[in-house]
Motif scaffolding. Sequence first.
Motif, short mmCIF file in Angstrom:
data_model
loop_
_atom_site.label_atom_id
_atom_site.label_comp_id
_atom_site.label_asym_id
_atom_site.label_seq_id
_atom_site.Cartn_x
_atom_site.Cartn_y
_atom_site.Cartn_z
N ASN A 58 0.85 -1.19 0.00
CA ASN A 58 0.00 0.00 0.00
C ASN A 58 0.89 1.24 0.00
O ASN A 58 1.62 1.49 0.95
CB ASN A 58 -0.91 -0.01 1.24
CG ASN A 58 -1.93 1.11 1.22
OD1 ASN A 58 -1.68 2.20 0.71
ND2 ASN A 58 -3.11 0.84 1.79
N ALA A 59 0.81 2.02 -1.06
CA ALA A 59 1.71 3.16 -1.22
C ALA A 59 1.50 4.24 -0.17
O ALA A 59 2.38 5.07 0.06
CB ALA A 59 1.54 3.76 -2.62
N LEU A 60 0.35 4.24 0.50
CA LEU A 60 0.04 5.31 1.45
C LEU A 60 0.31 4.94 2.89
O LEU A 60 0.33 5.81 3.77
CB LEU A 60 -1.44 5.73 1.30
CG LEU A 60 -1.86 6.24 -0.08
CD1 LEU A 60 -3.34 6.58 -0.09
CD2 LEU A 60 -1.02 7.45 -0.48
N ASN A 61 0.52 3.66 3.16
CA ASN A 61 0.67 3.21 4.54
C ASN A 61 2.02 2.55 4.77
O ASN A 61 2.50 1.79 3.93
CB ASN A 61 -0.43 2.21 4.91
CG ASN A 61 -1.81 2.86 4.90
OD1 ASN A 61 -1.97 4.02 5.28
ND2 ASN A 61 -2.80 2.11 4.44
N GLY B 103 9.88 -9.18 -3.60
CA GLY B 103 9.75 -8.61 -4.94
C GLY B 103 9.39 -7.14 -4.98
O GLY B 103 9.21 -6.58 -6.06
N LYS B 104 9.29 -6.50 -3.82
CA LYS B 104 8.90 -5.09 -3.77
C LYS B 104 10.08 -4.22 -3.32
O LYS B 104 10.95 -4.66 -2.58
CB LYS B 104 7.72 -4.90 -2.82
CG LYS B 104 6.44 -5.60 -3.30
CD LYS B 104 5.28 -5.33 -2.36
CE LYS B 104 3.98 -5.85 -2.92
NZ LYS B 104 3.98 -7.32 -3.08
N PHE B 105 10.09 -2.99 -3.78
CA PHE B 105 11.14 -2.04 -3.45
C PHE B 105 10.85 -1.42 -2.08
O PHE B 105 9.73 -0.98 -1.81
CB PHE B 105 11.22 -0.94 -4.51
CG PHE B 105 11.58 -1.47 -5.86
CD1 PHE B 105 12.91 -1.58 -6.26
CD2 PHE B 105 10.59 -1.87 -6.75
CE1 PHE B 105 13.24 -2.07 -7.51
CE2 PHE B 105 10.92 -2.37 -8.01
CZ PHE B 105 12.24 -2.47 -8.38
N ILE B 106 11.87 -1.39 -1.22
CA ILE B 106 11.69 -0.89 0.15
C ILE B 106 12.16 0.56 0.21
O ILE B 106 13.31 0.87 -0.08
CB ILE B 106 12.44 -1.75 1.16
CG1 ILE B 106 12.04 -3.23 0.98
CG2 ILE B 106 12.16 -1.28 2.58
CD1 ILE B 106 10.54 -3.49 1.03
N LEU C 11 6.94 -0.92 -2.29
CA LEU C 11 6.25 -0.49 -3.51
C LEU C 11 6.60 -1.42 -4.65
O LEU C 11 7.73 -1.88 -4.77
CB LEU C 11 6.65 0.95 -3.85
CG LEU C 11 6.28 2.02 -2.80
CD1 LEU C 11 6.90 3.35 -3.18
CD2 LEU C 11 4.77 2.13 -2.65
N SER C 12 5.62 -1.66 -5.51
CA SER C 12 5.83 -2.59 -6.62
C SER C 12 6.69 -1.99 -7.72
O SER C 12 7.42 -2.70 -8.41
CB SER C 12 4.48 -3.02 -7.21
OG SER C 12 3.71 -3.71 -6.24
N ALA C 13 6.63 -0.68 -7.90
CA ALA C 13 7.38 -0.01 -8.97
C ALA C 13 8.48 0.85 -8.37
O ALA C 13 8.22 1.68 -7.50
CB ALA C 13 6.45 0.85 -9.82
N GLU C 14 9.70 0.67 -8.86
CA GLU C 14 10.81 1.47 -8.36
C GLU C 14 10.60 2.95 -8.63
O GLU C 14 11.00 3.81 -7.84
CB GLU C 14 12.12 1.00 -9.01
CG GLU C 14 13.35 1.74 -8.52
CD GLU C 14 14.63 1.25 -9.17
OE1 GLU C 14 15.68 1.86 -8.90
OE2 GLU C 14 14.58 0.26 -9.94
#
Length: 201
Positions: A135-138, A168-171, A182-185
């Motif tokens: 979740n990009a907001l949390n 698989g997600k960017f931290i 986030l899924s997209a860098e």
Amino acid sequence: TAHTNDNSLITTRTGIVNYSSAITLSTPMKMPFVLKETQFFVELKIEGGNGVNYPEVFTTRIPVIAKPVWRYFMLAGKDNPCLSNDPRRETCGGTNDTDDDLWIYSPDNKLLMNKASYNNGNGTAFCFQLDTNGNALNADNMYMRACSPSTVGQQMNLSGSSILKINGKFICAIGDRNLNSLSAESSCGGSDKNWSWGPAQ
């Protein structure tokens, strides 16, 4: 050499030794991965003979000390750059809590381990874990847990330059002290995603 759990330390060598001259032996050696200073021995054995029989044997044990390399793991461009075992981001090496901000990475198991948690927890709950909610907001939930290489949230992918990926997600940094996956860098700004190691402490 980088830390490794590989037990194959050196390669067997053969050659000719002239007894009337001093000799120097050199070989690459992979240091074992350790979390505390550990002494082990490398055995050097020289056998002299004619290629069939080897009646002359010289053996010696060489002590070697392996030490862990603890460092800050940080987002250098942020106000609270260092990952801590609280767990959260904070100022690097605050008063009396430097060890809280020091980490070591096991490349074989892809685990990120904390020095203070290891020293104070008697070997339990010293691995960093992050639940990737995407979740990009949390902010994502962060924990210190017993090390488990099979737990997805503990598998730290540090193969890319300055990029940390979990599941698989960017931290990335979010807010004053938290992290987000986030899924997209491209969704993550440069200072929010550029992880680096500080000098050895």
